[in-house]
Design a protein around this motif. Structure first.
Motif, short mmCIF file in Angstrom:
data_model
loop_
_atom_site.label_atom_id
_atom_site.label_comp_id
_atom_site.label_asym_id
_atom_site.label_seq_id
_atom_site.Cartn_x
_atom_site.Cartn_y
_atom_site.Cartn_z
N ILE A 1 0.70 -1.28 -0.01
CA ILE A 1 0.17 0.04 0.12
C ILE A 1 0.98 1.21 -0.03
N ALA A 2 1.81 1.26 1.01
CA ALA A 2 2.76 2.61 1.09
C ALA A 2 3.42 2.66 -0.33
N LEU B 1 8.75 10.20 4.31
CA LEU B 1 9.02 8.92 3.58
C LEU B 1 9.96 8.06 4.58
N LYS C 1 1.65 9.11 -6.02
CA LYS C 1 1.50 10.52 -5.74
C LYS C 1 2.78 10.96 -6.64
N ASN D 1 1.23 3.76 -2.99
CA ASN D 1 0.80 5.25 -2.78
C ASN D 1 1.92 6.26 -3.24
N ILE D 2 3.18 5.88 -2.90
CA ILE D 2 4.37 6.78 -3.12
C ILE D 2 4.47 6.93 -4.61
#
Ligand SMILES: Nc1ncnc2c1ncn2[C@@H]1O[C@H](COP(=O)(O)OP(=O)(O)OP(=O)(O)O)[C@@H](O)[C@H]1O
Ligand SMILES: [Mg+2]
Lengths: 321, 244
Positions: free
Chosen positions: B5-6, B85, B13, B9-10
């Motif tokens: 998920i991380a 981050l 974005k 999404n990074i």
């Protein structure tokens, strides 16, 4: 053993020792404050605890995990509100919050729900659609706090949460912090506002030049700073000429006359008041009021750090600009 | 799952905030495009285009990835949002991977801009597209990692810009993009063979024009070694320079 245990933590930048072998622990559910002037080493300490900086020496245990060896494990349960509002300028408030939640692996539905809730709680629902760069300073601060708690962390690190924002926003933020405490969060906060520390911290460490000079609960800190008890009496007339007579009758006490209609009885040990009142009464002097004078946190600060509280105020005004 | 998920999404974005922003699209597309047109005008005749194509593709990838990554990361570092981050419970390698992937995809898209244009003029049906894509991916990965390495050393956005130009302009001439390595002065040749782009361009030359120095398998292997080395260096330098 608290939920956070720091021992002999040290940070050296080149030749400069920013954090000098400090030790402290934080109990679960407590608000622990670091109070100190600019450059004291507050941010340096936080950065080592959250994994943004490597300690030169010492140990950090957070919730039973070695934060130096296993920082990624620690980062799952901590929330960080840095000293700067470092969200993404171009993204709107809602997307900023959702993005921060996604970094903690929170699924889409859940993070959107959390983001909406937080925007509402922080009175930012309308602003949620505007880009972060269009926010006022107070709004930015609030959204940064919301971003720090969106993953529901167990322990929170707040680095100067209210520096540089107006009185009303600062008050709201303090309320929010106290709310978080009520929810059972453990909170580590740094500040150079004495009143802030006084209002929200359970325990305070005074930090100056990288060293903790005093640590304790508010009452402990306030108690006996000067090692003496002070009672202030309100009188109906001046007793200037009776100072010596009083001191002779009560050998353990010192008497000071700050103004016309009052006097201070100062003693190392507690003294019984009745004889003093009786003596005054015999001289035809009425006592209207007797009050124990406790030192303020400001007095404590000046005493233990040797730094004038007014100097700290000037610094925070500078920071506010 | 949480890491995924991380990671996603990074990446998302970055794509939304940087790679799909009009100025960057135009920079990524117009630059290779104008270069292509310039070369076409300079050398009329269809044989020229085939020989130019591998160099143009390499250049498009290099320009699309290196500075993009160096600049966006330096920008996020300056605004301190990059700290978020570093503070996320994801490993540094996941972070490096998520950060370069946006630039890699952007570079791959850029690589095919000259191909689309060339297709109007020449017959490209004989090209092995599978190997071409592999070569482009490898060039994109090594260029993006180079951009990241530059970002780790730069403090200001202009520094990142300058550093990346310092590397990529010489690479245009040293890596066989427009001047065959055989024609380079002898003292420069060893430098050529130390640059990953040389091997990537060599693969493209092999599949498109049929003239390569090394075999494809060897080139792919060398590119993979470079990618692994750069990945390791990026990770190590982030831990050393960004977590002070
Ligand atoms: N990266 C660095 N390199 C060199 N010195 C540093 C670095 N970071 C901090 N310092 C120095 O360490 C000291 C402590 O800084 P720190 O930021 O921890 O103070 P602080 O208590 O947070 O102050 P403030 O109230 O201004 O935020 C300062 O003298 C600062 O100049
Ligand atoms: Mg600070």
């Amino acid at each position: 053993m608290g939920i956070v245990n720091v021992t002999n933590l040290k940070k050296v930048y080149g030749e400069f020792q920013a954090v000098n072998e400090i030790s402290f622990s934080i109990e679960q559910g407590e608000v622990f404050g670091f109070l100190g002037p600019n450059g004291a080493g507050k941010t340096s300490t936080i950065n080592m605890m959250i994994g943004l900086s490597k300690p030169t020496g010492g140990h950090i245990m957070i919730d039973g995990i070695d934060a130096i060896k296993d920082i990624k494990q620690v980062q799952k349960i901590i929330g960080i509100i840095p000293d700067e509002n470092n969200l993404y300028d171009e993204m709107n408030g809602f997307n900023n919050l959702c993005f921060c939640a996604s970094l903690y692996g929170i699924p889409k539905k859940e993070r959107e729900k959390r983001a909406m809730e937080l925007l509402e709680q922080f009175n930012l629902t309308k602003a949620g659609k505007r880009p972060f760069k269009a926010y006022s300073k107070g709004m930015k601060r609030k959204l940064t706090i919301a971003a720090g708690i969106i993953h529901n962390p167990k322990i929170l690190f707040l680095d100067e949460p209210t520096t540089g924002i107006d009185v009303e926003s600062a008050r709201q933020i303090r309320e929010l912090i106290l709310d978080l405490k009520k929810q059972g969060k453990t909170i580590f906060i740094t500040t150079h506002y004495i009143e802030e520390a006084e209002r929200i911290c359970d325990r305070i460490a005074f930090i100056v030049n990288g060293k903790i000079v005093k640590i304790g609960t508010l009452t402990e800190s306030m108690e006996n700073v000067e090692g003496e008890h002070k009672i202030k009496l309100q009188l109906n007339s001046s007793i200037k000429d009776m100072k010596e007579e009083l001191e002779n009758s009560f050998v353990n006490c010192r008497v000071e006359i700050p103004d016309e209609n009052s006097c201070l009885i100062i003693s190392k040990e507690r003294v019984a008041l009745f004889p003093i009142l009786q003596l005054l009464d015999n001289k035809g002097i009425s006592v209207y009021e007797a009050k124990a004078i406790k030192p303020s946190l400001e007095d404590v600060f000046v005493k233990v750090t040797g730094i004038e509280a007014s100097k700290l105020k000037k610094e925070k005004e500078k920071a506010g600009k | 799952m949480q890491t995924l998920i991380a990671f996603w999404n990074i990446l998302k974005k970055d794509i939304e905030n940087y790679y799909l922003k009009p100025p960057n699209i135009s920079w990524g597309i117009i630059f290779p495009l104008s270069w292509t047109l310039m070369q076409l005008i300079r050398s009329p005749g269809n044989i020229g285009i085939v020989e130019l194509l591998p160099g143009l593709m390499s250049m498009s990838v290099l320009f699309g990835t290196t500075s993009m990554l160096a600049v966006t990361i330096t920008f996020e570092r300056k605004g301190r949002s990059f700290d978020r981050l570093l503070l996320a419970p994801i490993s540094i390698s996941t972070l490096v991977f998520a950060k370069i992937l946006g630039a890699v995809l952007f570079g791959i898209v850029n690589a095919f801009v000259p191909v689309v244009f060339a297709a109007f003029f020449i017959n490209l049906s004989g090209v092995n597209w599978g190997i071409t894509v592999i070569a482009v991916i490898l060039i994109a990965i090594t260029s993006a990692l180079l951009g990241l390495l530059i970002a780790i050393s730069a403090k200001e956005v202009f520094e990142a810009q300058t550093f990346s130009n310092f590397f990529r302009f010489p690479m245009l001439f040293l890596c066989g993009l427009f001047v065959p390595i055989a024609k380079l002065p002898v003292i420069l040749k060893p430098i050529s063979f130390l640059l990953p782009l040389t091997y990537g361009t060599d693969i493209l030359n092999g599949v498109i024009t049929g003239n390569s120095i090394f075999g494809t398998i060897f080139n792919i292997f060398i590119m993979l070694v470079f990618a692994a080395l750069l990945f390791y260096l990026c990770q190590r330098n982030i831990k050393e320079k960004w977590i002070l």
